[in-house]
Design a protein around this motif. Structure first.
Motif, mmCIF file in Angstrom:
data_model
loop_
_atom_site.group_PDB
_atom_site.id
_atom_site.type_symbol
_atom_site.label_atom_id
_atom_site.label_comp_id
_atom_site.label_asym_id
_atom_site.label_seq_id
_atom_site.Cartn_x
_atom_site.Cartn_y
_atom_site.Cartn_z
ATOM 1 N N LEU A 9 32.835 -29.634 -0.266
ATOM 2 C CA LEU A 9 33.157 -30.070 1.089
ATOM 3 C C LEU A 9 34.319 -31.049 1.108
ATOM 4 O O LEU A 9 34.394 -31.950 0.278
ATOM 5 N N GLN A 10 35.187 -30.882 2.088
ATOM 6 C CA GLN A 10 36.178 -31.906 2.402
ATOM 7 C C GLN A 10 35.554 -32.713 3.534
ATOM 8 O O GLN A 10 35.181 -32.159 4.568
ATOM 9 N N VAL A 11 35.401 -34.013 3.360
ATOM 10 C CA VAL A 11 34.744 -34.865 4.346
ATOM 11 C C VAL A 11 35.796 -35.657 5.114
ATOM 12 O O VAL A 11 36.634 -36.324 4.510
ATOM 13 N N VAL A 12 35.743 -35.546 6.454
ATOM 14 C CA VAL A 12 36.714 -36.223 7.306
ATOM 15 C C VAL A 12 35.986 -36.897 8.467
ATOM 16 O O VAL A 12 34.859 -36.528 8.807
ATOM 17 N N GLY A 65 29.116 -37.588 10.411
ATOM 18 C CA GLY A 65 28.456 -38.233 11.537
ATOM 19 C C GLY A 65 27.420 -39.233 11.075
ATOM 20 O O GLY A 65 27.229 -39.465 9.880
ATOM 21 N N ASN A 66 26.714 -39.796 12.024
ATOM 22 C CA ASN A 66 25.758 -40.863 11.729
ATOM 23 C C ASN A 66 24.548 -40.400 10.925
ATOM 24 O O ASN A 66 23.864 -41.217 10.315
ATOM 25 N N HIS A 67 24.268 -39.107 10.878
ATOM 26 C CA HIS A 67 23.133 -38.623 10.101
ATOM 27 C C HIS A 67 23.524 -38.183 8.694
ATOM 28 O O HIS A 67 22.656 -37.843 7.895
ATOM 29 N N ASP A 68 24.789 -38.147 8.406
ATOM 30 C CA ASP A 68 25.256 -37.742 7.081
ATOM 31 C C ASP A 68 25.244 -38.962 6.173
ATOM 32 O O ASP A 68 26.217 -39.704 6.082
ATOM 33 N N HIS A 95 19.997 -34.746 7.283
ATOM 34 C CA HIS A 95 19.494 -36.047 7.722
ATOM 35 C C HIS A 95 18.495 -36.531 6.684
ATOM 36 O O HIS A 95 17.326 -36.716 6.971
ATOM 37 N N SER A 96 18.974 -36.697 5.472
ATOM 38 C CA SER A 96 18.104 -37.161 4.400
ATOM 39 C C SER A 96 18.970 -37.603 3.232
ATOM 40 O O SER A 96 20.163 -37.360 3.198
ATOM 41 N N THR A 97 18.332 -38.234 2.281
ATOM 42 C CA THR A 97 19.015 -38.562 1.040
ATOM 43 C C THR A 97 19.051 -37.296 0.190
ATOM 44 O O THR A 97 18.572 -36.241 0.596
ATOM 45 N N TRP A 98 19.606 -37.415 -1.013
ATOM 46 C CA TRP A 98 19.732 -36.252 -1.874
ATOM 47 C C TRP A 98 18.365 -35.601 -2.064
ATOM 48 O O TRP A 98 17.337 -36.262 -2.177
ATOM 49 N N ASN A 99 18.359 -34.255 -2.111
ATOM 50 C CA ASN A 99 17.160 -33.495 -2.425
ATOM 51 C C ASN A 99 17.581 -32.164 -3.036
ATOM 52 O O ASN A 99 18.774 -31.849 -3.096
ATOM 53 N N SER A 100 16.635 -31.366 -3.476
ATOM 54 C CA SER A 100 16.975 -30.108 -4.158
ATOM 55 C C SER A 100 17.673 -29.122 -3.216
ATOM 56 O O SER A 100 18.466 -28.292 -3.675
ATOM 57 N N GLU A 101 17.407 -29.200 -1.933
ATOM 58 C CA GLU A 101 18.096 -28.318 -0.983
ATOM 59 C C GLU A 101 19.597 -28.573 -0.993
ATOM 60 O O GLU A 101 20.393 -27.664 -0.773
ATOM 61 N N TRP A 102 19.992 -29.820 -1.225
ATOM 62 C CA TRP A 102 21.424 -30.133 -1.308
ATOM 63 C C TRP A 102 22.056 -29.344 -2.455
ATOM 64 O O TRP A 102 23.110 -28.738 -2.291
ATOM 65 N N LEU A 119 24.327 -39.112 2.800
ATOM 66 C CA LEU A 119 24.466 -38.967 1.354
ATOM 67 C C LEU A 119 25.594 -39.865 0.853
ATOM 68 O O LEU A 119 26.616 -40.034 1.524
ATOM 69 N N PRO A 120 25.442 -40.439 -0.331
ATOM 70 C CA PRO A 120 26.503 -41.299 -0.880
ATOM 71 C C PRO A 120 27.813 -40.523 -1.061
ATOM 72 O O PRO A 120 27.808 -39.315 -1.321
ATOM 73 N N LYS A 121 28.912 -41.223 -0.928
ATOM 74 C CA LYS A 121 30.232 -40.618 -1.063
ATOM 75 C C LYS A 121 30.371 -39.895 -2.407
ATOM 76 O O LYS A 121 30.974 -38.828 -2.489
ATOM 77 N N ALA A 122 29.805 -40.442 -3.449
ATOM 78 C CA ALA A 122 29.901 -39.832 -4.782
ATOM 79 C C ALA A 122 29.256 -38.442 -4.800
ATOM 80 O O ALA A 122 29.764 -37.522 -5.442
ATOM 81 N N VAL A 123 28.156 -38.275 -4.089
ATOM 82 C CA VAL A 123 27.488 -36.968 -4.037
ATOM 83 C C VAL A 123 28.347 -35.985 -3.248
ATOM 84 O O VAL A 123 28.546 -34.845 -3.663
#
Length: 142
Positions: free
Chosen positions: A49-52, A34-37, A7-14, A39-43
């Motif tokens: 991860l496969q995102v669906v 979901g609604n908390h994900d 539930h955040s933008t990009w960070n070092s934990e990612w 991060l930009p699609k490019a990231v």
């Protein structure tokens, strides 16, 4: 399946998370977005991860973030968005708010386990079954 990632933008934990996932070349990691994900699609595309939007496993099981309406009655929809909770009041003004699983028709709601997620307190109806998480166990409360 990962239900809700960050539930955040990009960070070092990612970056640490991506490195961790890359250790498991033989495993497919799928994120039902979901609604908390946020991060930009490019990231997300650069990760393992496969995102669906949802994941259908055969004709009897669908994993999704939100309830999918109008699915066949023989198909179970397992959902993670609502963070269901139950409130139990006992003698002496004791009040417990507990995360719970909820089964209603062919929808199975998963609880949230994070400390900061909050609970959507549900009312008992004749149409649902509620299973509270108490300590390390699960009990049916209604």
């Amino acid at each position: 399946m990962i239900e809700y990632l960050f539930h955040s933008t990009w960070n070092s934990e990612w970056d640490e998370f991506v490195v961790y996932l890359q250790q498991f070349k033989d495993i497919s990691f799928i994120l039902t977005k979901g609604n908390h994900d946020i991060l930009p699609k490019a990231v997300l595309t650069l990760s393992p991860l496969q995102v669906v939007d949802y994941l259908q496993l055969g004709d009897r099981l669908i994993l999704s973030h939100e309830v999918i309406p109008d699915i066949p009655r023989h198909t179970m929809n397992i959902v993670g968005h609502l963070h269901p909770g139950v409130q139990i009041q006992r003698r002496g003004r004791q009040l417990f708010r507990l995360p719970c699983f909820v089964l209603q028709d062919n929808v199975f709601l998963l609880p949230a386990f994070g400390r900061w997620t909050g609970l959507h307190i549900l009312k008992n109806t004749a149409y649902n079954q509620v299973f509270a998480i108490v300590g390390n166990g699960v009990i049916e409360v209604f």
